[in-house]
Design an enzyme around this catalytic site. Structure first.
Site, PDB file in Angstrom:
ATOM      1  N   SER A 173       0.814  -1.202   0.000  1.00 46.99           N
ATOM      2  CA  SER A 173       0.000   0.000   0.000  1.00 46.99           C
ATOM      3  C   SER A 173       0.855   1.263   0.000  1.00 46.99           C
ATOM      4  CB  SER A 173      -0.959  -0.046   1.189  1.00 46.99           C
ATOM      5  OG  SER A 173      -1.965   0.906   1.055  1.00 46.99           O
TER       6      SER A 173
ATOM      7  N   ASP B  92      10.406   6.221  -9.671  1.00 50.53           N
ATOM      8  CA  ASP B  92       9.992   6.795 -10.949  1.00 50.53           C
ATOM      9  C   ASP B  92      10.496   8.215 -11.154  1.00 50.53           C
ATOM     10  OD1 ASP B  92       8.716   4.417 -11.194  1.00 50.53           O
ATOM     11  OD2 ASP B  92       6.691   5.227 -11.424  1.00 50.53           O
TER      12      ASP B  92
ATOM     13  N   LYS C 192      -0.666  -4.024  -3.246  1.00 54.90           N
ATOM     14  CA  LYS C 192      -1.913  -3.533  -2.646  1.00 54.90           C
ATOM     15  C   LYS C 192      -1.903  -2.014  -2.663  1.00 54.90           C
ATOM     16  CE  LYS C 192      -5.666  -3.448  -0.108  1.00 54.90           C
ATOM     17  NZ  LYS C 192      -5.951  -2.025  -0.324  1.00 54.90           N
TER      18      LYS C 192
END
Length: 410
Positions: A314, A325, A339
């Site tokens: 999560s 990124d 998740k």
């Protein structure tokens, strides 16, 4: 905080007592105000006719051969479970009144239980131990991240929901529960755990040494085990401390972190980023909204590596992906849990609640995390570890030493 309170749905449920704290610890917060109420839609006038369910119940009550089995509460809860299972989303859950009334949101403090985060595999339906808290009864008993829960006190968990599993695991401090688990290497083990009081950890830091045991004062190690609102100021202080002591590299360990508050996740990512997208929210109907980083922060400017694994879920996955990124850090370890949904808690008329998925998250690259996970840049499996060595940490330290050497010309 500059973002409204929402929680990355962990479904990562902490096994504790009482129920929510014994059940799942439900790392969720109840949304307030307008956001907590179901939104009207054009389909509202086309609601299905559920009278047939009442008709079925009346027929069973009057005619079924075994009347003792026609238990109103059992039939009602079974109907609810069937409705939610039809969605194919293990993170949308019904919380019965008993569980809700006795529950304690683990984001606010401590609770009693075994100290393990539990989730349901969306593909196999297995109950999975995402990760035990450091120093918890679960960890001391040998529970590992990624363990699959096969049985509780000898009863198979096949077909169980997370809520069902946790209801069987919960219990008072000092009592025992017997779990049968399958480790990631395929071996099966039965462990007996004595429940205790659990204190939810946030941020810890410790000295780093090389493979020969020599201290490396220019590299700092920081672990975040849970992302709460308190994590933000705690981490900010730790970052100020390590920079004041001359740290030139940072290892951020998220390997046993199930996430938590979305606000906190975004603000933590913002500590390390001067610009760029942190994540994109995809709401009902495909509506998208991006969260952007702002310049400045306690963690900018210091080279870093993030450790990830199957116990990262999560918010931890969102944080790791944001740093990867945006070319802020490399990821070392194993693929994360997979998740990344946003869930809200809606009160129901029976005193229970519905924990419902309302949005999903994409990485800055636009990749889905849910059911996929975040892959590391450098794969280091726990199966590779030898004689107690933390090879992922050693790999991270070696990488940072090379970066520091390149920067200083040494």
């Amino acid at each position: 905080m500059r973002y409204r309170l929402r929680l990355l749905a962990l479904g990562l449920l902490v096994v504790a007592l009482p129920v929510m704290a014994g059940i799942v610890g439900f790392i969720v917060g109840e949304s307030r105000g307008e956001e907590s109420r179901p939104q009207a839609s054009a389909a509202a006038t086309e609601a299905p006719d559920f009278r047939v369910l009442q008709e079925i119940y009346e027929i069973l009550k009057e005619r079924y051969v075994d009347p003792d089995k026609v238990t109103p509460d059992l039939l009602r809860s079974s109907a609810i479970d069937g409705m939610l299972k039809a969605l194919g989303d293990p993170h949308t859950l019904y919380i019965d009144p008993e569980s809700k009334d006795s529950g304690i949101d683990i984001i606010t403090g401590s609770f009693e239980g075994i100290g393990a985060r539990v989730e349901q595999d969306p593909y196999s339906g297995d109950i999975v131990i995402v990760a035990p808290f450091t120093g918890s009864p679960a960890e001391r008993a040998g529970i590992r991240p990624g363990d699959r829960l096969l049985a509780v006190d000898g009863e198979s968990t096949s077909g169980w929901s997370v809520a069902q599993a946790v209801r069987r695991i919960r219990g008072p401090r000092g009592t025992q529960v017997r779990l049968t688990v399958q480790h990631r290497d395929g071996t099966t083990e039965e462990v007996t755990i004595v429940r205790d009081r659990i204190v939810v950890p946030t941020v810890t830091s410790r000295p780093v040494t090389d493979s020969n045991g020599r201290a490396l004062p220019d590299i700092a190690y920081v672990q975040i085990e849970q992302i709460t609102e308190q994590t933000v100021p705690d981490l900010a202080q730790v970052l100020r401390d390590i920079k004041s002591k001359g740290a030139r590299g940072l290892v951020l360990d998220l390997r046993i972190n199930p996430g938590g508050s979305l606000n906190a996740t975004i603000n933590i990512a913002d500590m390390f980023l001067d610009n760029g997208t942190i994540l994109t929210e995809v709401e009902r109907g495909g509506k998208e909204r991006s969260f952007e980083a702002r310049p400045g922060g306690e963690g900018t400017g210091i080279p870093m590596v993030v450790l990830v694994g199957p116990g990262s879920a999560s918010g931890a996955e969102v944080l790791a992906a944001a740093l990867r990124d945006n070319n802020r850090a490399i990821l070392i370890g194993e693929k994360t849990f997979g998740k990344a949904t946003v869930n809200q808690l809606h009160d129901l008329s029976d005193g229970g609640a519905l924990y419902v998925t309302v949005a999903r998250w994409l990485t800055p690259r636009g990749e889905l995390i849910e059911g996929v996970g975040v892959s590391p840049d450098i794969q280091v499996s726990t199966e590779q570890e030898q004689q107690g060595r933390d090879l992922a940490l050693e790999t991270a330290v070696n990488h940072l030493r090379q970066v520091i050497a390149a920067q200083t010309g040494r």
